[in-house]
Design an enzyme around this catalytic site. Structure first.
Site, mmCIF file in Angstrom:
data_model
loop_
_atom_site.group_PDB
_atom_site.id
_atom_site.type_symbol
_atom_site.label_atom_id
_atom_site.label_comp_id
_atom_site.label_asym_id
_atom_site.label_seq_id
_atom_site.Cartn_x
_atom_site.Cartn_y
_atom_site.Cartn_z
ATOM 1 N N CYS A 183 0.803 -1.226 0.000
ATOM 2 C CA CYS A 183 0.000 0.000 0.000
ATOM 3 C C CYS A 183 0.833 1.272 0.000
ATOM 4 O O CYS A 183 0.271 2.374 0.006
ATOM 5 C CB CYS A 183 -0.952 0.010 1.193
ATOM 6 N N ASP B 167 54.135 3.192 -25.292
ATOM 7 C CA ASP B 167 54.055 3.895 -26.574
ATOM 8 C C ASP B 167 55.360 4.577 -26.939
ATOM 9 O O ASP B 167 55.468 5.115 -28.042
ATOM 10 C CB ASP B 167 52.930 4.932 -26.519
ATOM 11 N N ASP C 23 38.480 11.159 -24.115
ATOM 12 C CA ASP C 23 37.693 10.561 -23.039
ATOM 13 C C ASP C 23 36.275 11.122 -23.005
ATOM 14 O O ASP C 23 35.293 10.372 -22.914
ATOM 15 C CB ASP C 23 38.388 10.775 -21.696
#
Length: 983
Positions: free
Chosen positions: A82, A329, A681
């Site tokens: 309820c 890298d 990003d």
């Protein structure tokens, strides 16, 4: 009755049943006779008077006391049937909101509950059962105002575990053997959600919203006054200031709108373990691939990278489900040899961390923390092994530093490896792909097993674009898809170590949640920083971003990706859309028992799998590679073909790292990290949200990741310049948030407004720069931007200042950010706007012009920890970014001197007008004070070139201003008819 058909609940008005979590087959209704809890299935129990325990007085929906107290303590506090708020029943602990209920008051009994709870625990430890009476005689006791049905005398280990769980949940009396399954309670706990949203208390959030609304109303009154009350004798100055104020108000509104729904989140790691790490069964936690990117070992020291890798290898997560990939890298032999040393040291460090649950698991940070052996009552064995491990780490540091010293002397013929083979990466811009598995994953599940560690360096050729960090991550995505293909990937910068070893479990509480996890594309964690000066002069902590802005976005569609400390769903970053979920009609979110087979099949339907396979040609999308040619490689389960040999896998990994692999594919466009902007990003997260994915912001109590940040002024300004240029590149591209994927409607409106704000904010630098010069102009010309103010205008101005400060204070109140951190952020916003943001706007505007050749070469920011007492903080490096704020400071100082001089010469009547002008001028200088302090340095060592240019520009500006005075109306000469002079 079958347990795999769904969950039902009755409606509020009648007893019609509505499916809450339905499936294909209908399920008969459960027995609602009031004796059995409809949430956990346990017996409801009796009250002190012997009546049936009733949780809700409105509808009588059968709920036992543990579920009732759990819902009040950690849920919505509403009845599932309820929606009436649960009132506190005698003997139950108080929760927030109970203070208004004065009809129930049993504080003495409530405190007695804790004593009884502890007493029962002590009985269990000493006697093995809870009742001291004869086991054959019935005994009853009043506990928490509830009368149990019967006592409990079983001493088995399984029963004791269930009783412990019941005690922790608030049910102080165990159940009978007939009514309880030994594992039922633990299973019920495992069926609970793995995470939940926690709303900001309305007592803190509502005043903030009201103050923002009041500030908006007063702004309208302010502009009504400013527009209809010009300054006749300085119309140019009035109009310029009004335009600047309108833009700054619009910028504030763009920033404020997405902040309307901030939330917090909680995770339940214990439930994750119960559900996916059952005893005696295979571990079902999802594998994860972790990417670490590095470029220059001189700016990103190998020891920093090694600590990051060691913290990853020592994670509190199954070792056979972690694969760490380090992308070099720069093709540096120093990085390669340092990782070899790291792999050997990890064989000692990782077992030590697992044995003693060390935190944090980056050795440099771990050994730098001071411990009190006596106060902390440490075991002698731990003290001995810790000292031994510290000696091992010191020797490891000596070896790494020796490699660094060796790398300073480059041989004329180039570097050679130990077997006299030339190092393939001697030319960092022209070299082949390299890969080596430094730690291989074993086939068995030994306790001392280490995660997989792989070194890679992708191919570099002068004729190809390599796209910096975004290209490196895409290469890592392809290599990891060949070697491990985990369904989730974590991206970390080499200077961000894992500070919380349970961070993977925190993220999996979102991804592996059956109900909510399938639509989550990534989980972003906040970044915390070490080695910063105590006052955080240049706002390196970015506290406003991490503790306010991202939490607010989490209440909409999720935070943006900030470039590190983010866990992606591989399927999402591969360019697929989230699964379409058809929500069944439901009354309330009830978490109940579900069949395990249902949980396994609830993720992706067969129709969705067929859709993934036929959506587009895999070869055109992912490239010509055997792993990507197999559609199963892109599905949620992940994994690789067990029959593939290591040599074949490494050969394929070399192939997917080649420069030509991305040609005629969608890598960098619809697959992987997005190209086309320095802020890859932000662009990547924008595309994911535009496809319909959601993101989650996870803030564990212990910071998940920590790292270093540039504390040097020049490096910090270059970092801000790179972010601003990337944002403007997105704004002027086809991915502009104003219209990109607008028709699809998968990006929520407030989320789109947040992305618009994140791309247009550099333009605020133009009005802010002008507004910083206006106080000096007013002092030099003896004019002002407003006419003489009356009572109404004074009230509006005062009210505006009050609402500005009050809204800021209330924002800090709900967010927990300190006033000093907020003020540092405001100061550096002005510093960055009048320096880096101005250059970014000029660069992007000139780049858009035809035949323009504007280019900015961004270099890697130094990530080395600051040796000494913040030496980098006082180091000044020449850059043109320092000239505009220096010029502003000098002009304002000249204006202050001119204003005082004019006031002294004009008499006392001019001092009142001078105060208002000085206020604005001091406002500018106070905001630029950290810049001025950094510019002067520790020993006033400012580059001569900066001083010469700034003084020259300020002098030219001041002298020309006195001669031209463009903002002031020119007075006409005498009327010839009146004076009679023939001109």
């Amino acid at each position: 009755m079958e347990a795999s058909t769904g969950l039902f609940a009755a409606t509020h008005d009648n007893n019609d049943l509505v499916v809450i979590q339905g499936h294909d087959e209908p399920r008969p209704a459960k027995n609602l006779d009031g004796q059995q809890c409809e949430i956990c299935g346990d017996t409801v129990g009796l009250t002190v008077e012997g009546d049936l325990f009733v949780a809700c007085e409105e509808c009588g929906f059968p709920v036992c006391r543990p579920c009732y107290e759990y819902e009040r303590r950690e849920g919505t506090q509403l009845c599932p049937q309820c929606h009436t708020r649960y009132k506190r029943i005698k003997g139950s602990p108080r929760v927030e909101g109970d203070e208004d209920e004065d009809d129930v008051d049993d504080i003495e009994h409530e405190f007695k509950m804790l004593e009884e709870k502890e007493e029962l625990r002590q009985r269990k430890k000493t006697t093995g059962y809870y009742d001291d009476h004869n086991a054959n005689s019935p005994s009853f006791a009043k506990v928490n105002g509830e009368l149990p049905v019967s006592t409990y005398h079983e001493k088995s280990d399984e029963k004791e575990r269930v009783d412990d769980w019941k005690l922790n949940q608030g049910n102080l009396w165990p159940e009978t053997d007939a009514s309880v399954d030994p594992e039922k309670a633990i299973k019920d706990e495992s069926r609970q959600p793995l995470s939940r949203k926690v709303a900001i208390p309305s007592g803190r959030l509502s005043p903030y919203r009201m103050m923002v609304a009041a500030r908006l109303v007063i702004l309208l009154l302010f502009f009504q006054y400013r527009i209809f009350h010009p300054v006749p004798d300085a119309i140019g100055l009035w109009f310029t200031s009004l335009v600047c104020e309108i833009w700054l108000a619009f910028s504030w509104l763009l920033d404020q709108i997405p902040k309307w729904f901030p939330i917090n989140r909680e995770t339940y790691i214990d439930r994750l373990s119960i559900r996916f790490e059952p005893e005696g069964k295979p571990n079902m936690l999802s594998p994860i691939d972790i990417f670490v990117t590095t470029v220059d070992p001189m700016k990103e020291p190998p020891l920093v990278t090694a600590n990051t890798v060691l913290s990853i290898l020592a994670l509190d997560y199954p070792a056979d489900k972690i694969s760490c990939y380090v992308s070099d890298d720069g093709a540096s032999m120093l990085t390669f040899e340092a990782l070899q040393e790291t792999a050997e040291f990890a064989r000692k460090w990782v077992p030590f961390c697992r044995k003693y649950s060390a935190e944090p698991r980056a050795p440099e940070k771990y050994f730098s923390e001071k411990i009190d052996y006596i106060k902390d009552k440490l075991q002698p064995t731990y003290v001995k092994e810790r000292r031994t491990m510290k000696r091992e780490y010191e020797e490891f540091k000596v070896r790494i530093n020796a490699l660094v010293a060796k790398s300073m002397r480059v041989p004329p013929e180039g570097w050679t490896m130990k077997d006299e083979t030339p190092w393939p990466g001697n030319n960092t811009n022209d070299h082949p792909s390299m890969i080596q598995v430094l730690l291989a994953r074993g086939g068995d599940h030994r306790p001392d097993q280490l995660p997989c560690l792989v070194y890679i360096s992708r191919e570099k050729r002068p004729a190809f674009q390599h796209h910096n960090k975004a290209g490196a991550i895409n290469a890592l995505l392809r290599v990891s898809a060949v070697l491990s293909n985990a369904p989730f990937v974590l991206n970390l910068d080499c200077n961000h170590y894992v500070n919380n070893s349970k961070v993977m479990r925190e993220a999996m509480c979102f991804f592996m949640d059956i109900q909510l996890g399938n639509g989550i594309g990534f989980v972003q964690f906040p970044l915390r920083f070490d080695s910063l000066d105590r006052n955080d002069r240049y706002a390196n902590k970015n506290t406003v971003l991490f503790d306010i802005n991202l939490r607010c976005l989490d209440g909409i569609q999720g935070p943006v990706y900030v470039g590190s400390a983010c866990i992606f769903r591989r399927k999402a970053i591969y360019g697929f859309e989230p699964p379409k979920v058809t929500k069944p009609p439901r009354i309330v979110q009830v978490h109940s028992k579900q069949d395990e087979n249902e949980e396994e099949d609830a993720g992706i339907t067969e129709e969705d799998k067929q859709l993934l396979k036929s959506e587009m040609n895999f070869e055109n999308k992912f490239g010509k590679s055997s792993p990507f040619a197999n559609p199963s490689s892109t599905e949620e389960e992940g994994g690789i073909d067990a029959s593939s040999g290591q040599a074949a896998l490494l050969k394929e990994a070399i192939h997917v790292m080649s420069c030509k692999y991305e040609d005629r594919t969608l890598w960098g466009h619809e697959v992987g990290m997005s190209y086309g902007s320095v802020a890859a990003d932000t662009l990547t997260s924008f595309k994911l949200h535009s496809r319909g994915w959601k993101s989650v912001y996870c803030m564990p109590e212990r910071a998940a990741f920590r790292g270093t940040a540039p504390i040097n002024l020049t490096d910090r300004l270059n970092q801000v310049l790179r972010w601003a240029v990337g944002s403007l590149e997105i704004l002027f591209s086809r991915h502009c948030p104003l219209w990109y994927h607008f028709k699809e409607g998968k990006l929520k409106l407030l989320q789109r407004i947040a992305y618009i704000n994140s791309t247009v904010y550099p333009f605020s630098s133009i009005p802010l720069l002008i507004y910083c010069l206006i106080p000096a102009v007013c002092l030099l010309t003896d004019k002002f931007i407003t006419p003489s103010v009356g009572t109404f205008a004074s009230l509006v101005f005062i009210s505006l200042f009050i609402t500005i400060f009050a809204s800021a204070i209330l924002e800090l109140r709900w967010s927990g950010v300190s006033l000093e951190e907020w003020w540092r952020n405001q100061q550096f916003w002005v510093i960055g706007s009048v320096s880096a943001h101005i250059f970014a706007v000029v660069h992007c505007l000139t780049k858009a012009l035809p035949l323009a050749r504007s280019n900015i070469n961004f270099t890697t920011v130094s990530k080395a920890p600051d040796e000494g007492q913040f030496n980098q903080l006082y180091t000044i490096k020449w850059t043109a970014l320092l000239i505009p704020p220096t010029t502003i400071i000098i002009i304002n100082l000249i204006g202050i001197v001119a204003g005082f001089t004019d006031a002294v010469n004009s008499g006392e009547h001019s001092w009142g007008a001078l105060i208002g002008k000085l206020f604005f001028s001091f406002w500018v200088i106070v905001h630029l004070y950290p810049f001025l302090k950094g510019l002067m340095g520790r020993q006033n060592r400012t580059p001569t070139l900066i001083v010469i240019w700034s003084v020259l520009l300020a002098s030219i500006f001041s002298l020309v201003w006195v001669r031209i005075d463009p903002f002031v109306l020119k007075t006409k000469g005498p009327d010839a008819k009146q004076c009679g002079i023939s001109c």
